[in-house]
Design an enzyme around this catalytic site. Structure first.
Site, mmCIF file in Angstrom:
data_model
loop_
_atom_site.group_PDB
_atom_site.id
_atom_site.type_symbol
_atom_site.label_atom_id
_atom_site.label_comp_id
_atom_site.label_asym_id
_atom_site.label_seq_id
_atom_site.Cartn_x
_atom_site.Cartn_y
_atom_site.Cartn_z
ATOM 1 N N SER A 131 0.790 -0.968 -0.048
ATOM 2 C CA SER A 131 -0.001 -0.012 0.137
ATOM 3 C C SER A 131 0.873 1.123 -0.085
ATOM 4 C CB SER A 131 -0.947 -0.015 1.104
ATOM 5 O OG SER A 131 -2.008 1.005 1.283
ATOM 6 N N HIS A 151 -8.777 0.399 -0.503
ATOM 7 C CA HIS A 151 -8.555 -0.393 -1.604
ATOM 8 C C HIS A 151 -9.800 -0.983 -2.066
ATOM 9 C CE1 HIS A 151 -4.289 0.059 -1.151
ATOM 10 N NE2 HIS A 151 -4.419 -0.268 0.251
#
Length: 371
Positions: free
Chosen positions: A147, A264
């Site tokens: 991430s 996400h």
């Protein structure tokens, strides 16, 4: 702070301007490759020379959730770390070092603070590794970040400048927080039995939300961590359904993560354009070593590919398990590289252990606390 001021700050401390300049003056053509025998054209991929897999290294950069109060302690003596935190204070507008060292924890855990904190502390860990084991830096063939950790990996690879990447992380974190504030949502860590069907579980959870009158409900896999390990994100009601029906869904363990939103997933769509906009304004270059994208686990090909994938990453699942397979897949009997997790925590080491025990045997954690 705007981008022009960020560049002025950066001009005083040209940290990680490119990996070749900082680490042993390596030229682009000298960067070694992994076990992949393919020969891509220079226009598509970095030019690399071969290095025996057992003598190569891989750097993994953690993401949000790995932060803790006290990280960064004792690291100021290494390389550029003190200057990195000084630049961070100017870019962010607050004392990041004090927040990392002293908290308070509730402030450090906020998305707007923890993402820059993990980014800077991870690159501080790189400085420590470079001091204690410079060969690990010199022999690095591949980097990947989870991430927000992807930004640190890209800075390390020479694809981004430190201060500009930090500014992008700041914009990203603020945009994600704003998107999270729009709807009650979260993330659920799930470990399931082999027969668990995670996508169908998400379908059932969305149907439950529809029965409650929630329009366009979101519930989807947000992270692929390891075999039978997932993070599912979406509306709070969907996550409640999954927890309440975990037994029927063949989940052996569920745990809500201490994050503010459904990262996400489609609920992060409002954050995409602010990030895309800042990525248009900063300098992005082709990585000098292989850097793998969270979106599909594949290596970045060029500067536009980096920008497109980073924006897409916000609304796409982190395919970490697939990334590890891409990095460590090799012929039987071939040696594995040395792997260093640079940044707070050991979560990436834990996932590597579950995905590839042979590769994990060469794993080392580079701690962000020096006792």
């Amino acid at each position: 702070m705007n981008l022009s001021v960020t560049r002025k700050c950066y001009s005083r401390v040209r940290l990680f301007r490119n990996k070749a300049a900082v680490y042993h003056c390596r030229r682009l053509s000298d960067v070694p490759i992994s076990s992949d025998d393919s020969q891509p054209s220079p226009e598509e991929k970095p030019r690399r020379t071969r290095r025996a897999p057992g003598k190569a290294s891989v750097l993994l950069f953690p993401g949000q959730g790995s932060q803790f109060v006290g990280m960064g302690k004792g690291l100021l003596k290494y390389g550029n770390v003190k200057e990195m935190f000084a630049v961070a204070e100017k870019v962010l507008g607050y004392d990041l070092l004090s927040l990392c060292l002293n908290g308070p924890e509730k402030d450090l855990m906020k998305t707007v603070h923890c993402q820059p904190a993990v980014f800077v502390c991870s690159l501080a860990a790189v400085e420590r590794l470079n001091h204690e084991n410079p060969a690990a830096i010199e022999s690095c063939v591949t980097a990947a970040g989870f991430s927000v950790g992807e930004f640190a990996a890209l800075v390390f690879s020479g694809a981004m400048n430190f201060a500009e990447a930090l500014f992008a992380v700041k914009v990203r974190a603020e945009a994600m927080q704003k998107a999270s504030d729009l709807v009650s949502s979260g993330m659920l860590s799930v470990i399931g039995r082999p027969q668990a069907n995670y996508k169908y579980a998400c379908v059932q959870a969305r149907e439950h939300c529809l029965s409650l009158g929630i329009q366009e409900p979101v519930c989807a896999i947000a992270n692929y961590l390891f075999p039978d390990g997932r993070v599912i994100a979406g509306h709070k009601e969907a996550l409640d359904f999954l927890q309440n029906h975990s037994r029927e869904l063949n989940f052996t363990r569920t745990r809500l993560l201490p994050v503010s939103g459904a990262f996400h997933t489609a609920l992060m769509e409002p954050a995409v354009e602010p990030l895309r906009d800042v990525l248009r304004k900063i300098e992005v270059r082709r990585p000098e070593i292989s850097v793998h994208s969270n979106v599909d686990g594949k290596r970045y090909m060029h500067d536009k590919h980096v920008c497109n994938q980073l924006a897409k990453q916000l609304v796409s699942p982190v395919k970490w398990e697939q990334t590890l397979h891409e990095i460590y897949e090799r012929a039987q009997g071939q040696e594995f590289p040395h792997t260093y997790e640079v940044g707070p925590g050991r979560q990436l080491g834990s996932t590597l252990h579950k995905c590839n025990m042979k590769a994990f045997k060469n794993y080392t954690n580079v701690d962000v606390v020096l006792l």
